[in-house]
Design a protein around this motif. Structure first.
Motif, PDB file in Angstrom:
ATOM      1  N   GLU A  26     -27.026 -19.221  -7.530  1.00  0.00           N
ATOM      2  CA  GLU A  26     -28.197 -19.066  -6.679  1.00  0.00           C
ATOM      3  C   GLU A  26     -29.175 -20.155  -7.088  1.00  0.00           C
ATOM      4  N   TYR A  38     -28.031 -30.344  -2.667  1.00  0.00           N
ATOM      5  CA  TYR A  38     -26.742 -30.388  -1.984  1.00  0.00           C
ATOM      6  C   TYR A  38     -25.851 -31.498  -2.523  1.00  0.00           C
ATOM      7  N   ARG A  47     -18.704 -24.419  -3.010  1.00  0.00           N
ATOM      8  CA  ARG A  47     -18.518 -23.922  -1.649  1.00  0.00           C
ATOM      9  C   ARG A  47     -19.790 -23.169  -1.259  1.00  0.00           C
ATOM     10  N   ILE A  48     -20.532 -23.750  -0.328  1.00  0.00           N
ATOM     11  CA  ILE A  48     -21.813 -23.184   0.095  1.00  0.00           C
ATOM     12  C   ILE A  48     -21.555 -21.924   0.920  1.00  0.00           C
ATOM     13  N   LEU A  49     -22.235 -20.843   0.561  1.00  0.00           N
ATOM     14  CA  LEU A  49     -22.096 -19.589   1.286  1.00  0.00           C
ATOM     15  C   LEU A  49     -23.194 -19.425   2.328  1.00  0.00           C
ATOM     16  N   ARG A  50     -24.432 -19.623   1.885  1.00  0.00           N
ATOM     17  CA  ARG A  50     -25.545 -19.496   2.831  1.00  0.00           C
ATOM     18  C   ARG A  50     -26.793 -20.156   2.246  1.00  0.00           C
ATOM     19  N   GLU A  51     -27.727 -20.400   3.145  1.00  0.00           N
ATOM     20  CA  GLU A  51     -29.014 -20.972   2.765  1.00  0.00           C
ATOM     21  C   GLU A  51     -30.093 -20.182   3.486  1.00  0.00           C
ATOM     22  N   GLU A  52     -31.117 -19.826   2.779  1.00  0.00           N
ATOM     23  CA  GLU A  52     -32.219 -19.090   3.400  1.00  0.00           C
ATOM     24  C   GLU A  52     -33.536 -19.643   2.889  1.00  0.00           C
ATOM     25  N   VAL A  62     -30.254 -21.289  -1.989  1.00  0.00           N
ATOM     26  CA  VAL A  62     -28.890 -21.642  -1.609  1.00  0.00           C
ATOM     27  C   VAL A  62     -27.932 -20.819  -2.465  1.00  0.00           C
ATOM     28  N   HIS A  63     -26.990 -20.150  -1.815  1.00  0.00           N
ATOM     29  CA  HIS A  63     -25.949 -19.388  -2.516  1.00  0.00           C
ATOM     30  C   HIS A  63     -24.635 -20.145  -2.358  1.00  0.00           C
ATOM     31  N   ALA A  64     -23.915 -20.312  -3.472  1.00  0.00           N
ATOM     32  CA  ALA A  64     -22.659 -21.068  -3.434  1.00  0.00           C
ATOM     33  C   ALA A  64     -21.726 -20.571  -4.531  1.00  0.00           C
TER      34      ALA A  64
END
Length: 96
Positions: A26, A38, A47-52, A62-64
């Motif tokens: 995180e 990034y 491996r990017i999971l999501r960005e909020e 950023v969660h990866a």
């Protein structure tokens, strides 16, 4: 020897595979530091999971998934690429 051959055959018949540990990362970064964040993640096979975006601020989360072996000196590189505007927390998550 026959024992060595039997052991080798047993291992090959079991279809061995390698597993790699991954962290759930995180990362918190300001809008200005996001491109550097990034860049670090891509260089380290993340491996990017999501960005909020955190409400009411310019902070992105950023969660990866990040391979364990790629996590060494991550904090150092994040500080360099983001001029200290990004931070990371890591949690051992899965084996792939």
């Amino acid at each position: 020897t026959s024992v060595c051959s039997a052991c080798r055959r047993a291992v090959l018949e079991a279809e061995p595979r390698l597993a790699e540990a991954h962290y759930l990362a995180e990362l918190q970064a300001s809008a200005e530091a996001l491109s550097g964040t990034y860049a670090v993640l891509n260089r380290r096979r993340a491996r990017i999971l999501r960005e909020e975006m955190r409400e009411g601020s310019d902070t992105f989360i950023v969660h990866a998934y990040l391979p364990l072996e790629a996590s060494f000196s991550l904090a150092e590189e994040m500080r360099q690429r983001s001029s200290g505007a990004a931070s990371a927390s890591l949690l051992l998550s899965l084996w792939e």
